[in-house]
Design a protein around this motif. Structure first.
Motif, PDB file in Angstrom:
ATOM      1  N   PRO A  16       0.820  -1.220   0.000  1.00 30.06           N
ATOM      2  CA  PRO A  16       0.000   0.000   0.000  1.00 30.06           C
ATOM      3  C   PRO A  16       0.852   1.268   0.000  1.00 30.06           C
ATOM      4  N   ILE A  17       0.322   2.280  -0.655  1.00 27.41           N
ATOM      5  CA  ILE A  17       0.981   3.592  -0.665  1.00 27.41           C
ATOM      6  C   ILE A  17       0.526   4.361   0.573  1.00 27.41           C
ATOM      7  N   VAL A  18       1.474   4.772   1.377  1.00 23.85           N
ATOM      8  CA  VAL A  18       1.152   5.479   2.608  1.00 23.85           C
ATOM      9  C   VAL A  18       1.343   6.976   2.376  1.00 23.85           C
ATOM     10  N   PRO A  19       0.268   7.763   2.440  1.00 21.00           N
ATOM     11  CA  PRO A  19       0.406   9.203   2.211  1.00 21.00           C
ATOM     12  C   PRO A  19       1.204   9.873   3.315  1.00 21.00           C
ATOM     13  N   ASN A  20       1.880  10.945   2.947  1.00 18.84           N
ATOM     14  CA  ASN A  20       2.675  11.723   3.897  1.00 18.84           C
ATOM     15  C   ASN A  20       1.848  12.940   4.305  1.00 18.84           C
ATOM     16  N   TRP A  21       1.158  12.827   5.427  1.00 16.51           N
ATOM     17  CA  TRP A  21       0.214  13.861   5.832  1.00 16.51           C
ATOM     18  C   TRP A  21       0.867  14.971   6.650  1.00 16.51           C
ATOM     19  N   LEU A  22       0.414  16.198   6.434  1.00 20.87           N
ATOM     20  CA  LEU A  22       0.683  17.286   7.366  1.00 20.87           C
ATOM     21  C   LEU A  22      -0.467  17.343   8.371  1.00 20.87           C
ATOM     22  N   VAL A  23      -1.699  17.398   7.852  1.00 17.68           N
ATOM     23  CA  VAL A  23      -2.909  17.297   8.674  1.00 17.68           C
ATOM     24  C   VAL A  23      -3.607  16.017   8.243  1.00 17.68           C
ATOM     25  N   CYS A  28      -2.215  16.866   2.532  1.00 15.40           N
ATOM     26  CA  CYS A  28      -1.079  15.996   2.254  1.00 15.40           C
ATOM     27  C   CYS A  28       0.143  16.864   1.954  1.00 15.40           C
ATOM     28  N   LYS A  29       1.289  16.464   2.442  1.00 17.12           N
ATOM     29  CA  LYS A  29       2.501  17.252   2.235  1.00 17.12           C
ATOM     30  C   LYS A  29       2.806  17.429   0.747  1.00 17.12           C
ATOM     31  N   GLY A  30       3.304  18.613   0.410  1.00 23.68           N
ATOM     32  CA  GLY A  30       3.660  18.924  -0.967  1.00 23.68           C
ATOM     33  C   GLY A  30       2.511  19.439  -1.816  1.00 23.68           C
ATOM     34  N   SER A  31       1.343  19.648  -1.215  1.00 23.58           N
ATOM     35  CA  SER A  31       0.161  20.033  -2.002  1.00 23.58           C
ATOM     36  C   SER A  31      -0.143  21.523  -1.889  1.00 23.58           C
ATOM     37  N   MET A  32      -0.884  22.011  -2.890  1.00 24.31           N
ATOM     38  CA  MET A  32      -1.432  23.369  -2.881  1.00 24.31           C
ATOM     39  C   MET A  32      -2.952  23.235  -2.945  1.00 24.31           C
ATOM     40  N   ILE A  33      -3.623  23.703  -1.894  1.00 24.55           N
ATOM     41  CA  ILE A  33      -5.055  23.484  -1.723  1.00 24.55           C
ATOM     42  C   ILE A  33      -5.771  24.826  -1.576  1.00 24.55           C
ATOM     43  N   VAL A  34      -6.944  24.927  -2.201  1.00 22.86           N
ATOM     44  CA  VAL A  34      -7.802  26.093  -2.013  1.00 22.86           C
ATOM     45  C   VAL A  34      -8.854  25.767  -0.957  1.00 22.86           C
ATOM     46  N   LEU A  35      -9.022  26.678  -0.002  1.00 30.77           N
ATOM     47  CA  LEU A  35     -10.137  26.623   0.938  1.00 30.77           C
ATOM     48  C   LEU A  35     -11.083  27.754   0.558  1.00 30.77           C
ATOM     49  N   ALA A  36     -12.211  27.403  -0.036  1.00 30.13           N
ATOM     50  CA  ALA A  36     -13.176  28.401  -0.506  1.00 30.13           C
ATOM     51  C   ALA A  36     -14.342  28.453   0.467  1.00 30.13           C
ATOM     52  N   ALA A 234      -5.117  11.944  -5.458  1.00 28.95           N
ATOM     53  CA  ALA A 234      -5.015  10.641  -4.806  1.00 28.95           C
ATOM     54  C   ALA A 234      -5.139  10.749  -3.290  1.00 28.95           C
ATOM     55  N   PHE A 235      -4.566  11.818  -2.711  1.00 31.83           N
ATOM     56  CA  PHE A 235      -4.613  11.970  -1.269  1.00 31.83           C
ATOM     57  C   PHE A 235      -5.039  13.387  -0.920  1.00 31.83           C
ATOM     58  N   GLY A 236      -5.985  13.490  -0.033  1.00 29.43           N
ATOM     59  CA  GLY A 236      -6.524  14.772   0.394  1.00 29.43           C
ATOM     60  C   GLY A 236      -7.815  14.504   1.138  1.00 29.43           C
ATOM     61  N   LEU A 237      -8.605  15.535   1.353  1.00 28.84           N
ATOM     62  CA  LEU A 237      -9.888  15.366   2.020  1.00 28.84           C
ATOM     63  C   LEU A 237     -10.845  14.630   1.090  1.00 28.84           C
ATOM     64  N   LEU A 238     -11.314  13.472   1.529  1.00 24.85           N
ATOM     65  CA  LEU A 238     -12.187  12.641   0.692  1.00 24.85           C
ATOM     66  C   LEU A 238     -13.610  12.575   1.211  1.00 24.85           C
ATOM     67  N   GLN A 239     -13.805  12.880   2.491  1.00 25.83           N
ATOM     68  CA  GLN A 239     -15.138  12.846   3.087  1.00 25.83           C
ATOM     69  C   GLN A 239     -15.441  14.182   3.743  1.00 25.83           C
ATOM     70  N   PRO A 240     -16.714  14.596   3.745  1.00 21.68           N
ATOM     71  CA  PRO A 240     -17.047  15.853   4.430  1.00 21.68           C
ATOM     72  C   PRO A 240     -16.785  15.760   5.926  1.00 21.68           C
ATOM     73  N   ILE A 241     -16.481  16.905   6.518  1.00 16.52           N
ATOM     74  CA  ILE A 241     -16.232  16.999   7.955  1.00 16.52           C
ATOM     75  C   ILE A 241     -17.159  18.061   8.537  1.00 16.52           C
ATOM     76  N   GLU A 242     -17.807  17.722   9.639  1.00 14.24           N
ATOM     77  CA  GLU A 242     -18.575  18.714  10.375  1.00 14.24           C
ATOM     78  C   GLU A 242     -17.648  19.358  11.400  1.00 14.24           C
ATOM     79  N   VAL A 243     -17.507  20.655  11.308  1.00 13.35           N
ATOM     80  CA  VAL A 243     -16.632  21.410  12.198  1.00 13.35           C
ATOM     81  C   VAL A 243     -17.464  21.916  13.374  1.00 13.35           C
ATOM     82  N   MET A 244     -17.070  21.487  14.585  1.00 11.32           N
ATOM     83  CA  MET A 244     -17.854  21.802  15.774  1.00 11.32           C
ATOM     84  C   MET A 244     -17.052  22.692  16.722  1.00 11.32           C
ATOM     85  N   PRO A 245     -17.388  23.977  16.803  1.00 12.46           N
ATOM     86  CA  PRO A 245     -16.669  24.870  17.715  1.00 12.46           C
ATOM     87  C   PRO A 245     -17.031  24.578  19.163  1.00 12.46           C
ATOM     88  N   VAL A 246     -16.018  24.557  20.021  1.00 16.03           N
ATOM     89  CA  VAL A 246     -16.216  24.349  21.449  1.00 16.03           C
ATOM     90  C   VAL A 246     -15.702  25.598  22.163  1.00 16.03           C
TER      91      VAL A 246
END
Length: 260
Positions: A16-23, A28-36, A234-246
């Protein structure tokens, strides 16, 4: 005979290919991502939380992070808002040591004057971060027409130069932009990056940050929001996440769950 042929017998039996995650599961490390994000949804607050957690090795969205140098270009928020976000997430995370933050977090607030590329490249080359946050692309890259694909492509080229100036191929760049509501052919509502399509086409991933429809809660506290993957390689956010502020006194931290 092809010299760079990838044989199934070699690729599929290599394990298996193991991704190198920052978060983990998100960046994933080495990526450029837009947060819109929708206007006022809290994408800056969320990114300040990420920056402080990454710089201090704390938990972000339920994921344990490891200390890393962070460079945050804030060309969007007022000094008052910037200071408030910084303080609230610091308190919410249990007040990680300030000397650790001074060592690992460089927050550049309205430091770009007229020539964004040289100034950002110089700051990145000096700080050598593992994470760069651009808040927001239009303001940091001095984009006067966000619908112009040529200008978007030029801005992306500049941001690649900024990331490369870190001297670290694993450096992640998170680029904040605004989102818009649109509809597909069946009339179903969805969100996408506002402006030029080039942003989605040329980068590694797009995450949309949105809030539920309707009026904000009357109690005045933060409401749950959502992160939606709209483009992922291939590697990144694949499922939605509910963000819950505490909320913790004056502070806030962000927990997460996968919507069921």
């Amino acid at each position: 005979m092809l010299t760079n042929r990838l044989k199934s017998s070699e690729v599929l039996t290599a394990g298996p290919i193991v991704p190198n995650w920052l978060v983990p599961g998100i960046l994933c490390k080495g990526s450029m991502i837009v947060l819109a994000g929708d206007a006022g949804v809290g994408k800056s607050m969320l990114c300040y939380s990420l920056a402080v957690a990454q710089a201090s090795g704390r938990v972000f969205l339920g994921r344990q992070l490891f200390r890393e140098k962070v460079l945050y270009f804030d060309e969007e928020n007022s000094r008052q808002d910037s200071d408030a976000y910084h303080r609230r997430v610091w308190i919410g995370m249990g007040k990680p040591p300030i000397d650790v933050l001074d060592e690992n977090l460089c927050l550049s607030h309205f430091s770009i004057n007229g020539s964004p590329c040289p100034e950002m490249v110089k700051a990145t080359a000096t700080w050598k971060p593992g994470l760069i946050i651009i808040d927001t692309a239009n303001a940091a890259c001095l984009i006067d027409d966000e619908n112009d694909n040529a200008k978007a492509s030029k801005a992306i080229k500049m941001l690649r130069q900024v990331r490369e100036a870190s001297g670290r191929p694993e450096c992640v760049m998170l680029i904040l932009k605004h989102a818009k509501i649109t509809h597909d052919k069946k009339g179903i509502e969805y969100r996408e990056i506002r402006g030029a399509k080039t942003w989605k086409g040329e980068l590694d991933g797009v995450i949309v940050h949105s809030a539920p429809r309707g009026r904000p809660p009357s109690h005045g506290k933060y409401r749950n929001t959502y992160l939606w993957p709209t483009k992922s390689r291939a590697f990144g956010l694949l499922q939605p996440i509910e963000v819950m502020p505490v909320c913790i006194g004056e502070g806030v931290r962000f927990d997460a769950k996968t919507p069921g």
